[in-house]
Design a protein around this motif. Structure first.
Motif, short mmCIF file in Angstrom:
data_model
loop_
_atom_site.label_atom_id
_atom_site.label_comp_id
_atom_site.label_asym_id
_atom_site.label_seq_id
_atom_site.Cartn_x
_atom_site.Cartn_y
_atom_site.Cartn_z
N ASP A 1 1.00 -1.23 0.21
CA ASP A 1 -0.06 0.08 -0.09
C ASP A 1 0.78 1.13 -0.10
O ASP A 1 0.69 2.22 -0.83
CB ASP A 1 -0.90 -0.06 1.15
N SER A 2 1.96 1.29 0.89
CA SER A 2 2.41 2.66 1.18
C SER A 2 4.01 2.18 1.09
O SER A 2 5.08 2.96 0.43
CB SER A 2 1.96 3.29 2.15
N VAL A 3 4.44 1.38 1.93
CA VAL A 3 6.02 1.12 2.23
C VAL A 3 6.11 -0.27 2.03
O VAL A 3 5.36 -1.18 2.83
CB VAL A 3 6.45 1.78 3.58
N LYS A 4 7.01 -0.98 1.35
CA LYS A 4 7.31 -2.25 1.42
C LYS A 4 8.76 -2.76 1.82
O LYS A 4 9.65 -2.14 1.10
CB LYS A 4 7.28 -2.84 -0.17
N THR A 5 8.86 -3.55 2.76
CA THR A 5 10.08 -3.78 3.61
C THR A 5 10.29 -5.18 3.42
O THR A 5 11.44 -5.60 3.83
CB THR A 5 10.06 -3.24 5.02
N ASP A 6 9.18 -6.03 3.16
CA ASP A 6 9.38 -7.54 3.05
C ASP A 6 9.91 -7.70 1.73
O ASP A 6 9.28 -8.19 0.78
CB ASP A 6 8.12 -8.25 3.28
N ILE A 7 11.07 -7.31 1.29
CA ILE A 7 11.63 -7.45 0.01
C ILE A 7 12.24 -8.79 -0.35
O ILE A 7 12.52 -9.67 0.77
CB ILE A 7 13.01 -6.45 -0.25
N SER A 8 12.70 -9.01 -1.47
CA SER A 8 13.16 -10.26 -1.89
C SER A 8 14.68 -10.21 -1.73
O SER A 8 15.37 -9.27 -1.56
CB SER A 8 12.88 -10.49 -3.69
N LYS A 9 15.22 -11.43 -1.70
CA LYS A 9 16.77 -11.61 -1.66
C LYS A 9 17.49 -10.81 -2.67
O LYS A 9 18.42 -10.21 -2.28
CB LYS A 9 16.96 -13.05 -1.63
N ILE A 10 17.03 -10.78 -3.77
CA ILE A 10 17.57 -9.97 -4.94
C ILE A 10 17.45 -8.69 -4.63
O ILE A 10 18.66 -7.85 -4.87
CB ILE A 10 16.66 -10.52 -6.38
N SER A 11 16.17 -8.25 -4.28
CA SER A 11 16.45 -6.62 -4.00
C SER A 11 17.50 -6.32 -2.86
O SER A 11 18.42 -5.28 -3.03
CB SER A 11 14.99 -6.12 -3.50
N TYR A 12 17.52 -7.11 -1.95
CA TYR A 12 18.48 -7.05 -0.85
C TYR A 12 20.06 -6.89 -1.13
O TYR A 12 20.88 -6.14 -0.98
CB TYR A 12 18.29 -8.09 0.35
N LEU A 13 20.33 -7.98 -2.07
CA LEU A 13 21.57 -8.05 -2.72
C LEU A 13 21.94 -6.78 -3.54
O LEU A 13 23.08 -6.39 -3.76
CB LEU A 13 21.86 -9.32 -3.64
N LEU A 14 20.98 -6.12 -4.16
CA LEU A 14 20.90 -4.95 -5.03
C LEU A 14 21.13 -3.82 -4.20
O LEU A 14 21.46 -2.86 -4.46
CB LEU A 14 19.97 -4.90 -5.89
N GLY A 15 21.25 -4.04 -2.65
CA GLY A 15 21.43 -2.95 -1.90
C GLY A 15 20.07 -2.05 -1.42
O GLY A 15 20.21 -1.17 -0.83
N VAL A 16 18.91 -2.60 -1.80
CA VAL A 16 17.61 -2.09 -1.35
C VAL A 16 17.20 -2.52 -0.32
O VAL A 16 17.22 -3.89 0.00
CB VAL A 16 16.56 -2.55 -2.61
N ASN A 17 16.45 -1.83 0.76
CA ASN A 17 15.94 -2.12 1.91
C ASN A 17 14.53 -1.78 1.92
O ASN A 17 13.75 -2.36 2.98
CB ASN A 17 16.70 -1.68 3.13
#
Length: 222
Positions: free
Chosen positions: A14-30
């Protein structure tokens, strides 16, 4: 012609997504934050994150803006700008025809075909596909951020983790692509005395293919 409305069930938060994928995390995204939705068929999102070393170069997606747009009932586009590289990039996904078209500074790449892309072009394709996967649906390959920080965050001292990532429509293609990316990073691997810790596979949700990820521990001491 005006687009059609993005429905709440078509996006994964809806507004903020923090349950990210492993791929996002390795790309430096939180996290991903929805900043506004000025039109019913379009929304703007902002990336939160930090630097990471991917395929031999430092990547920073923090504060990147992504425009996600619904074109038809089964097709979508997303557009973003990589400020560190001076590259405008977009991805068009048509689920009716299973079509994936990437544009970099108005040069088109049909991702269904085997292309002779540079390491950076391949990396941009992975980032765009991952963005789409994160926004479009709830990803079944999610990981808890706190549980992977212990694996992937830099330890205290003069070592840092880096990664090589490859993509393909099958696991086998992603393995082959990762080996190419690793080969292109061989100078950096030697320079920073990187040791391979292991290799794993993850797949996107909506038939977007798979990625192969190799993790290295590197010595950044001068």
């Amino acid at each position: 012609m005006l687009g059609i409305e993005i429905k709440s069930e078509e996006v994964s938060f809806d507004s903020v997504k923090t349950d990210i994928s492993k791929i996002s995390y390795l790309l430096g995204v939180n996290k991903y934050t929805k900043s506004r939705q000025s039109q019913p068929d379009e929304m703007t999102l902002v990336v939160g994150g930090k630097n990471n070393i991917i395929n031999g170069e430092i990547i920073n997606l923090n504060n990147s803006k992504i425009v996600f747009k619904k074109i038809t009932a089964l097709s979508y586009t997303l557009n973003t700008y990589f400020k560190d590289w001076g590259v405008t990039a977009s991805l068009s996904v048509d689920n009716a025809t299973n079509s994936f078209i990437m544009k970099l500074n108005n040069v088109s790449f049909n991702l269904q075909k085997k292309l002779d892309m540079t390491s950076r072009q391949r990396l941009v394709a992975i980032i765009l596909l991952n963005y789409y996967d994160e926004f479009r649906v709830s990803n079944p390959y999610l990981v808890n951020g706190s549980s992977i920080r212990s694996e992937n965050e830099s330890p205290i001292g003069k070592s840092i983790y880096s990664f090589t990532i490859g993509w393909g429509f099958t696991r086998e293609q992603s393995i082959d692509d990762e080996l190419s990316a690793r080969g292109g990073s061989v100078d950096e691997i030697k320079k920073y005395e990187c040791t391979l810790l292991g290799t794993s596979n993850s797949c996107f949700f909506e038939s977007l293919g798979c990625v192969t990820i190799s993790t290295f521990k590197c010595n950044i001491a001068s």
